[in-house]
Enzyme design. Structure first.
Site, mmCIF file in Angstrom:
data_model
loop_
_atom_site.group_PDB
_atom_site.id
_atom_site.type_symbol
_atom_site.label_atom_id
_atom_site.label_comp_id
_atom_site.label_asym_id
_atom_site.label_seq_id
_atom_site.Cartn_x
_atom_site.Cartn_y
_atom_site.Cartn_z
ATOM 1 N N ASP A 49 0.836 -1.204 0.000
ATOM 2 C CA ASP A 49 0.000 0.000 0.000
ATOM 3 C C ASP A 49 0.870 1.252 0.000
ATOM 4 O O ASP A 49 0.637 2.200 -0.762
ATOM 5 C CB ASP A 49 -0.896 0.022 1.249
ATOM 6 C CG ASP A 49 -1.908 -1.096 1.299
ATOM 7 O OD1 ASP A 49 -3.086 -0.849 1.008
ATOM 8 O OD2 ASP A 49 -1.515 -2.228 1.647
ATOM 9 N N THR A 109 -6.662 -4.736 0.023
ATOM 10 C CA THR A 109 -5.516 -5.115 0.869
ATOM 11 C C THR A 109 -5.750 -6.464 1.543
ATOM 12 O O THR A 109 -4.836 -7.289 1.626
ATOM 13 C CB THR A 109 -5.248 -4.032 1.931
ATOM 14 O OG1 THR A 109 -4.983 -2.795 1.276
ATOM 15 C CG2 THR A 109 -4.048 -4.396 2.786
#
Length: 212
Positions: free
Chosen positions: A71, A142
């Site tokens: 991320d 995620t």
């Protein structure tokens, strides 16, 4: 919104008078999404031998509200490149800027983004930079990334003008058919297209999204 020149809204930066061609801006978002995809793939390649750093987002208590090094690396790549391409542009990333910046290399200049990738979304409309905001979700999915469901991972870059969504790029770091990352893109009133490996499937998806 139609592909017409002319929206005028208040601005706050020194570049307020500089009109930004939406087609060129979308092109840089597509290129930036590709950078994000490459960072995600690099982290995935590294995790196979060295594992993956996973942490909870600050202040979050939900089990699957997590943050990974992918991320942060993807956000740093996308945001820094867009800000370099369009000085003064408001770019909002989902993750913390300071944490993402730690994934960058001190003194390293971001790559130059291309402004002519989106031939399928031809548009002459330009708007003042102060009217524009670009929103970045560097790694959408995620939880799926952590669990290894890589086909559900995306890198998203969206463009809003005067608070309304007008264009965006969807990066697919792990396309279903394999190969290099793909990016789907669209601009309201202008069209949609795709770049990257497996273009036939990507173009079908882009066409379906336009028709929906």
């Amino acid at each position: 919104l139609r592909c017409d020149p002319g929206m005028q809204v208040l601005g706050t930066t020194a570049l307020i008078g500089n009109p930004v061609p939406l087609n060129a801006l979308l092109s840089t978002c597509v290129d930036a999404a590709r950078l994000g995809c490459r960072e995600i793939r690099a982290v995935q390649a590294n995790r196979e031998s060295n594992g993956l750093d996973v942490m909870s987002k600050p202040g979050e208590e939900f089990r699957y509200t997590v943050l990974t090094e992918a991320d942060l690396a993807a956000q740093q790549a996308i945001v820094s490149a867009l800000r370099a391409a369009w000085p003064g542009l408001l770019v909002v990333g989902e993750e913390d800027d300071a944490a993402a910046a730690e994934k960058g290399v001190p003194g390293e200049e971001p790559p130059v983004l291309s402004k002519d990738l989106c031939a399928d979304a031809a548009c002459e409309r330009a708007v003042p930079m102060a009217d524009i905001a670009v929103f970045v979700d560097p790694l959408d999915g995620t939880r799926e990334f952590v669990e290894g469901r890589l086909g559900n991972v995306q890198s998203l870059v969206g463009i809003a003008v005067d608070g309304r969504a007008v264009a965006g790029a969807v990066g697919l770091p792990f396309p279903e058919e394999g190969g290099e990352p793909q990016v789907l893109y669209a601009l309201v009133g202008a069209g949609s297209g795709a770049l990257g490996g497996g273009l036939a499937a990507a173009e079908e998806a882009a066409a379906a999204a336009t028709a929906a």
